[in-house]
Design an enzyme around this catalytic site. Structure first.
Site, mmCIF file in Angstrom:
data_model
loop_
_atom_site.group_PDB
_atom_site.id
_atom_site.type_symbol
_atom_site.label_atom_id
_atom_site.label_comp_id
_atom_site.label_asym_id
_atom_site.label_seq_id
_atom_site.Cartn_x
_atom_site.Cartn_y
_atom_site.Cartn_z
ATOM 1 N N LYS A 47 3.051 -17.918 -16.132
ATOM 2 C CA LYS A 47 2.084 -17.092 -16.543
ATOM 3 C C LYS A 47 0.806 -17.972 -16.250
ATOM 4 O O LYS A 47 0.451 -18.906 -17.190
ATOM 5 C CB LYS A 47 1.927 -16.589 -18.028
ATOM 6 C CG LYS A 47 0.790 -15.952 -18.729
ATOM 7 C CD LYS A 47 1.235 -15.572 -19.953
ATOM 8 C CE LYS A 47 -0.347 -15.034 -20.540
ATOM 9 N NZ LYS A 47 -0.031 -14.747 -22.131
ATOM 10 N N GLU A 72 5.342 -6.151 -23.078
ATOM 11 C CA GLU A 72 5.259 -7.494 -23.790
ATOM 12 C C GLU A 72 4.562 -7.278 -24.887
ATOM 13 O O GLU A 72 3.101 -6.880 -25.200
ATOM 14 C CB GLU A 72 4.330 -8.385 -23.008
ATOM 15 C CG GLU A 72 4.146 -9.617 -23.675
ATOM 16 C CD GLU A 72 3.272 -10.447 -23.039
ATOM 17 O OE1 GLU A 72 2.240 -11.210 -23.666
ATOM 18 O OE2 GLU A 72 2.979 -10.406 -21.818
#
Length: 217
Positions: free
Chosen positions: A134, A43
């Protein structure tokens, strides 16, 4: 099918490396060090200047890989999400939930992983098609919170970011997390050019996830 494959790759590895760096070049090198250590979910955050440049380079580098997936993080709005997707990002991560970003990701069939704290926020994100929630910041809650959330929402896929370490990763996974996001604890040595240590750290995190899942390396 690509969307399902991306999600499978992220959850199979169980670790997403959160890449923050001073330059796109440092971001690429840090990402490569993580991949070398066995972390296949990368990421690249948009706190990196010209993050899309790093994303594009990494996507091209690993286009023939069967495992590595490159995503974009710290995506706060749909404009940034589209910029990342056009650069080749295969998943989008945000510290918060954004309706327009969710719609855009659904349009392009790109997994969306918004940051949520409460069950109400998670429910809304799921309604808009979020694939993985998340839990952010994870350090504000701890592993027990995951177990509590999955009682009313057993179907939610949770990925804590912030507060995940080698010492507690088995608790996060054991309490039902689909994956974990790891930043500073993993990639800090990159800031002084010690990419070998980043690779060593990555190997430890991958091994800890395997142990938590009851798998041998």
């Amino acid at each position: 099918m690509n969307k399902a494959n991306t999600l499978k790759k992220v959850t199979d590895c169980g670790v997403v490396a959160v890449i923050r760096a001073n330059t796109p070049e440092e971001a690429v090198k840090t990402s490569q060090a993580c991949v070398e250590g066995g972390i296949t979910g990368i990421e690249v955050t948009f706190t990196v200047q010209n993050a899309e440049k790093a994303i594009k380079e990494l996507v091209e580098s690993y286009q023939n890989s069967n495992d590595v997936v490159i995503g974009a993080g710290t995506v706060l709005d749909a404009h940034t999400a589209r910029l990342a997707i056009m650069a080749g990002a295969q998943f989008i991560v945000s510290p918060c939930f954004d309706k327009e970003t969710a719609k855009l990701c659904n349009l392009y069939q790109i997994p969306y992983m918004p940051g949520c704290m409460t069950v109400t926020e998670m429910k809304q994100a799921l309604e808009y098609g979020a694939d993985i929630i998340k839990l952010f910041p994870g350090s504000a809650f701890g592993p027990d919170y995951v177990k509590a959330v999955k009682a009313p929402l057993p179907h939610v896929n949770i990925m804590p970011t912030g507060g995940v370490s080698l010492e507690n990763i088995h608790e996060w996974i054991g309490n039902g997390c689909a994956a974990v996001g790891v930043g500073g604890n993993l990639v800090a040595p990159a800031s002084v050019g010690n990419f070998e240590q980043v690779t060593a750290n990555a190997r430890q995190y991958v091994e800890k996830v395997k142990e938590a899942r009851g798998k041998s390396s």
